[in-house]
Motif scaffolding. Structure first.
Motif, short mmCIF file in Angstrom:
data_model
loop_
_atom_site.label_atom_id
_atom_site.label_comp_id
_atom_site.label_asym_id
_atom_site.label_seq_id
_atom_site.Cartn_x
_atom_site.Cartn_y
_atom_site.Cartn_z
N ARG A 179 10.48 -100.60 -68.04
CA ARG A 179 11.26 -99.71 -67.17
C ARG A 179 10.99 -99.92 -65.69
O ARG A 179 11.78 -99.47 -64.85
CB ARG A 179 11.03 -98.25 -67.56
N THR A 180 9.86 -100.61 -65.32
CA THR A 180 9.57 -100.86 -63.90
C THR A 180 9.92 -102.29 -63.49
O THR A 180 9.62 -102.70 -62.37
CB THR A 180 8.08 -100.60 -63.60
N ARG A 194 19.58 -104.12 -74.41
CA ARG A 194 20.36 -103.40 -75.42
C ARG A 194 19.93 -103.77 -76.83
O ARG A 194 19.79 -102.91 -77.70
CB ARG A 194 21.84 -103.72 -75.22
N ASP A 195 19.68 -105.04 -77.06
CA ASP A 195 19.38 -105.50 -78.42
C ASP A 195 17.96 -105.17 -78.87
O ASP A 195 17.74 -104.82 -80.03
CB ASP A 195 19.60 -107.01 -78.53
N LEU A 196 17.00 -105.27 -77.96
CA LEU A 196 15.60 -105.13 -78.36
C LEU A 196 15.07 -103.70 -78.25
O LEU A 196 14.03 -103.39 -78.81
CB LEU A 196 14.72 -106.08 -77.54
N ARG A 197 15.74 -102.85 -77.48
CA ARG A 197 15.34 -101.44 -77.39
C ARG A 197 13.83 -101.33 -77.14
O ARG A 197 13.08 -100.73 -77.89
CB ARG A 197 15.73 -100.68 -78.66
N PHE A 198 13.41 -101.90 -76.04
CA PHE A 198 11.98 -101.99 -75.73
C PHE A 198 11.30 -100.63 -75.72
O PHE A 198 11.85 -99.63 -75.23
CB PHE A 198 11.78 -102.65 -74.36
N LEU A 199 10.10 -100.60 -76.24
CA LEU A 199 9.32 -99.37 -76.31
C LEU A 199 8.98 -98.84 -74.92
O LEU A 199 9.00 -97.63 -74.69
CB LEU A 199 8.03 -99.61 -77.10
N THR A 204 9.64 -91.38 -70.44
CA THR A 204 8.45 -90.74 -71.01
C THR A 204 8.14 -89.45 -70.26
O THR A 204 8.11 -89.42 -69.03
CB THR A 204 7.23 -91.68 -70.93
N ILE A 205 7.93 -88.38 -71.03
CA ILE A 205 7.48 -87.11 -70.48
C ILE A 205 6.05 -86.90 -70.96
O ILE A 205 5.79 -86.85 -72.17
CB ILE A 205 8.37 -85.95 -70.95
#
Length: 366
Positions: A179-180, A194-199, A204-205
């Protein structure tokens, strides 16, 4: 659209206790030992929204339907999960199905509650979880790079994606979350995201789980989590999962008084819903009629046809226009017909950006 949130963290930090509190289900094991949660527990929870009761008092519907959130209590993560340690790969697969994560961090001292690392250290615990997620994303990306490298020999567009993916791979190798990644919004990387949906691409909260005597104010541990979240552009909330679980069995009329006795102004569910909607850019538009008053979740910035699709895809496909009444106007003047008479019921077209609290009727033809 339904919102799905996974509750994650190290074993024994209060994930299942929080799940029980949020869902009022009391069906997730929360014993004092690691891996007491083996299979993920799931429950759908109505989103609190006091506007619905106020609309219903005017529209007199047959039923009120709230928006919902699905919470998933996921088994605790330990060092080596990306290599299959603990419940490893199964845990990580469950995370990929969620829209966002609640990362529960232990911020209380209790000698009777075992800590898997032997001591309470919020920043160390956060680092363990995030490192395992980064390693898992690296593994997923390696397979993608290998496939793209073969295809790129004869396809210029694929070469662009390969360059972007290679840059992302270097970013992850530095221990940084997806995300960074500076090129996160570039067109070339979008198929991979889109395909890998990275963790580590999920919002995140952080939930600083405190003891009963610290529920109303931050301590050093919660401040460290809050500072970490702020530095990384994430959200942090302070909750005492034990208090929330104790409150879950009380009648609604007694819940506010119970929270007040601890100096807590609102429930953990209210806090998390507000944080989740804010972090994900979500809002609710409302519909009101004789059959039902209902809240519908949509993403801020959506135009009217896209917002209509959360009711049914036909509404988007055959969109004509939308009748929109501001919630405050609807309540102040007593419903749809008075608002129409006062010129407060607006007809909006396909370029209208739906706002939180809009009372909407979509007109369509298919």
């Amino acid at each position: 659209m339904g919102l799905s949130i996974g509750i994650v963290g190290l074993p024994n930090v209060g994930k299942s206790t929080l799940f029980n509190a949020l869902t009022r289900a009391q069906n997730a094991a929360s014993e004092n030992y690691p891996f007491c949660t083996i299979e993920p527990n799931k429950a759908t929870v109505p989103v609190p929204d006091e506007r619905l009761a106020r609309l219903a008092a005017i529209a007199k519907p047959e039923q009120i339907i709230q928006a919902t959130i699905e919470f998933t209590d996921i088994a605790g993560l330990v060092k080596g999960a990306s290599r299959g340690e603990g419940l490893g790969n199964k845990f990580l697969a469950n995370i990929r199905e969620c829209d966002a994560l609640l990362h529960v961090v232990r911020c209380f001292q209790d000698a009777d509650v075992v800590h898997v690392e032997g001591s309470v250290d919020p920043l160390r615990d956060i680092a363990i979880i995030e490192n395992e997620l980064v390693l898992a994303d690296m593994e997923s990306l390696e397979k993608r790079v290998e496939r793209l490298a073969k295809l790129a020999r004869s396809d210029k567009e694929v070469r662009k994606e390969l360059d972007a993916v290679t840059a992302l791979q270097k970013h992850l190798e530095e221990g940084l979350p997806v995300r960074t990644f500076p090129g996160h919004d570039d067109d070339a990387i979008q198929p991979t995201l889109r395909d890998l949906r990275f963790l580590t691409d999920k919002t995140t909260i952080f939930v600083a789980n405190v003891g009963e005597t610290e529920a109303a104010a931050d301590n050093d541990a919660t401040r460290s989590v809050r500072d970490y979240a702020a530095r990384n552009g994430e959200t942090c909330v302070r909750i005492c999962a034990k208090i929330e679980e104790d409150m879950a069995g009380l009648p609604d009329a007694e819940r506010a008084e119970f929270l007040s006795s601890y100096g807590i102004p609102e429930s953990g569910l209210d806090v998390i819903v507000r944080a989740g909607y804010g972090a994900l850019g979500l809002a609710s538009f409302l519909t009101a009629g004789p059959k039902e008053v209902r809240a519908w979740t949509f993403r801020r910035g959506w135009k009217a046809p896209k917002a209509a699709s959360v009711i049914h895809t036909d509404f988007e496909r055959g969109f004509i226009r939308a009748q929109v009444i501001a919630f405050d106007d609807y309540v102040r003047h007593g419903g749809e017909q008075p608002c129409k008479a006062l010129g407060l019921a607006r007809m909006e077209g396909k370029d209208y950006e739906v706002a939180d609290g809009d009372v909407v009727e979509f007109l369509f033809n298919v």
